[in-house]
Design a protein around this motif. Structure first.
Motif, PDB file in Angstrom:
ATOM      1  N   LEU A  48       8.184   5.842   3.989  1.00  0.00           N
ATOM      2  CA  LEU A  48       9.310   6.641   4.456  1.00  0.00           C
ATOM      3  C   LEU A  48      10.634   6.314   3.779  1.00  0.00           C
ATOM      4  N   GLU A  49      10.917   5.054   3.590  1.00  0.00           N
ATOM      5  CA  GLU A  49      12.242   4.690   3.101  1.00  0.00           C
ATOM      6  C   GLU A  49      12.469   5.038   1.627  1.00  0.00           C
ATOM      7  N   LYS A  50      11.495   4.689   0.755  1.00  0.00           N
ATOM      8  CA  LYS A  50      11.717   4.843  -0.686  1.00  0.00           C
ATOM      9  C   LYS A  50      10.742   5.792  -1.379  1.00  0.00           C
ATOM     10  N   GLY A  51       9.807   6.376  -0.667  1.00  0.00           N
ATOM     11  CA  GLY A  51       8.858   7.294  -1.291  1.00  0.00           C
ATOM     12  C   GLY A  51       8.024   6.611  -2.356  1.00  0.00           C
ATOM     13  N   LEU A  52       7.934   7.248  -3.528  1.00  0.00           N
ATOM     14  CA  LEU A  52       7.132   6.712  -4.630  1.00  0.00           C
ATOM     15  C   LEU A  52       7.625   5.352  -5.109  1.00  0.00           C
ATOM     16  N   LYS A  53       8.888   5.049  -4.891  1.00  0.00           N
ATOM     17  CA  LYS A  53       9.459   3.790  -5.367  1.00  0.00           C
ATOM     18  C   LYS A  53       9.232   2.631  -4.392  1.00  0.00           C
ATOM     19  N   THR A  54       8.482   2.866  -3.324  1.00  0.00           N
ATOM     20  CA  THR A  54       8.228   1.827  -2.327  1.00  0.00           C
ATOM     21  C   THR A  54       7.467   0.655  -2.917  1.00  0.00           C
ATOM     22  N   PHE A  55       6.472   0.952  -3.746  1.00  0.00           N
ATOM     23  CA  PHE A  55       5.616  -0.086  -4.313  1.00  0.00           C
ATOM     24  C   PHE A  55       5.614   0.022  -5.831  1.00  0.00           C
ATOM     25  N   GLU A  56       5.330  -1.092  -6.484  1.00  0.00           N
ATOM     26  CA  GLU A  56       5.187  -1.099  -7.936  1.00  0.00           C
ATOM     27  C   GLU A  56       4.016  -0.191  -8.313  1.00  0.00           C
ATOM     28  N   PRO A  57       4.075   0.461  -9.484  1.00  0.00           N
ATOM     29  CA  PRO A  57       2.974   1.349  -9.897  1.00  0.00           C
ATOM     30  C   PRO A  57       1.613   0.660  -9.921  1.00  0.00           C
ATOM     31  N   ASN A  58       1.572  -0.640 -10.203  1.00  0.00           N
ATOM     32  CA  ASN A  58       0.286  -1.339 -10.224  1.00  0.00           C
ATOM     33  C   ASN A  58      -0.258  -1.592  -8.828  1.00  0.00           C
ATOM     34  N   VAL A  59       0.592  -1.519  -7.819  1.00  0.00           N
ATOM     35  CA  VAL A  59       0.149  -1.694  -6.434  1.00  0.00           C
ATOM     36  C   VAL A  59      -0.305  -0.358  -5.855  1.00  0.00           C
ATOM     37  N   TYR A  60       0.310   0.716  -6.310  1.00  0.00           N
ATOM     38  CA  TYR A  60      -0.012   2.059  -5.823  1.00  0.00           C
ATOM     39  C   TYR A  60      -0.545   2.884  -7.004  1.00  0.00           C
ATOM     40  N   PRO A  61      -1.870   2.840  -7.248  1.00  0.00           N
ATOM     41  CA  PRO A  61      -2.426   3.462  -8.459  1.00  0.00           C
ATOM     42  C   PRO A  61      -2.792   4.940  -8.347  1.00  0.00           C
ATOM     43  N   ALA A  62      -2.311   5.656  -7.329  1.00  0.00           N
ATOM     44  CA  ALA A  62      -2.694   7.057  -7.161  1.00  0.00           C
ATOM     45  C   ALA A  62      -2.304   7.911  -8.369  1.00  0.00           C
ATOM     46  N   PHE A  63      -1.263   7.506  -9.081  1.00  0.00           N
ATOM     47  CA  PHE A  63      -0.826   8.237 -10.273  1.00  0.00           C
ATOM     48  C   PHE A  63      -1.046   7.395 -11.521  1.00  0.00           C
ATOM     49  N   ASN A  64      -2.149   6.651 -11.537  1.00  0.00           N
ATOM     50  CA  ASN A  64      -2.535   5.778 -12.638  1.00  0.00           C
ATOM     51  C   ASN A  64      -1.650   4.528 -12.638  1.00  0.00           C
ATOM     52  N   ILE A  65      -1.886   3.637 -13.582  1.00  0.00           N
ATOM     53  CA  ILE A  65      -1.108   2.396 -13.661  1.00  0.00           C
ATOM     54  C   ILE A  65      -0.535   2.249 -15.070  1.00  0.00           C
ATOM     55  N   ALA A  66       0.516   1.464 -15.158  1.00  0.00           N
ATOM     56  CA  ALA A  66       1.190   1.262 -16.442  1.00  0.00           C
ATOM     57  C   ALA A  66       0.190   0.731 -17.452  1.00  0.00           C
TER      58      ALA A  66
END
Length: 113
Positions: free
Chosen positions: A77-95
């Motif tokens: 809720l607070e930060k949306g996509l920026k809540t977690f690092e991309p490697n923690v949230y892989p729904a849109f692939n990872i770096a």
């Protein structure tokens, strides 16, 4: 009021993708030998593949807490996509192959809803 609706809708979309990822596995191949950290000294040899199970990752209690299998949009809720690092949230692939259209996909889902 509509702004808070869209924030909650985005959080619900992100939480849905965490629990039910569109891509169940990510596969990578080593371009060079890679020694993994840790006491056992495992090495991934050049050319070997590594599979990453996004479904299991999305339900991992060490990452998401004891309520990992529960649907809780409040996580985002607070930060949306920026809540977690991309490697923690892989729904849109990872770096380094992060989906460039992830923001457009979320916006499109909001417009359709």
């Amino acid at each position: 009021q509509s702004n808070s609706y869209f924030k909650y809708l985005e959080a619900a979309l992100l939480e849905t993708l965490r629990i039910h990822p569109a891509v169940p596995f990510l596969l990578r191949f080593a371009l060079r030998d890679v020694k993994l950290p840790g006491p056992k000294g495992h090495v991934i040899k050049k050319g070997q593949g590594v599979a990453f199970n996004t479904y299991i990752h999305g339900h991992n209690k060490r990452i998401w807490g004891d309520d990992a299998s529960e649907f809780k949009p409040e996580r985002f809720l607070e930060k949306g996509l920026k809540t977690f690092e991309p490697n923690v949230y892989p729904a849109f692939n990872i770096a380094p192959r992060l989906c460039l259209g992830r923001h457009v996909a979320i916006m499109e889902a909001k417009l359709v809803a």
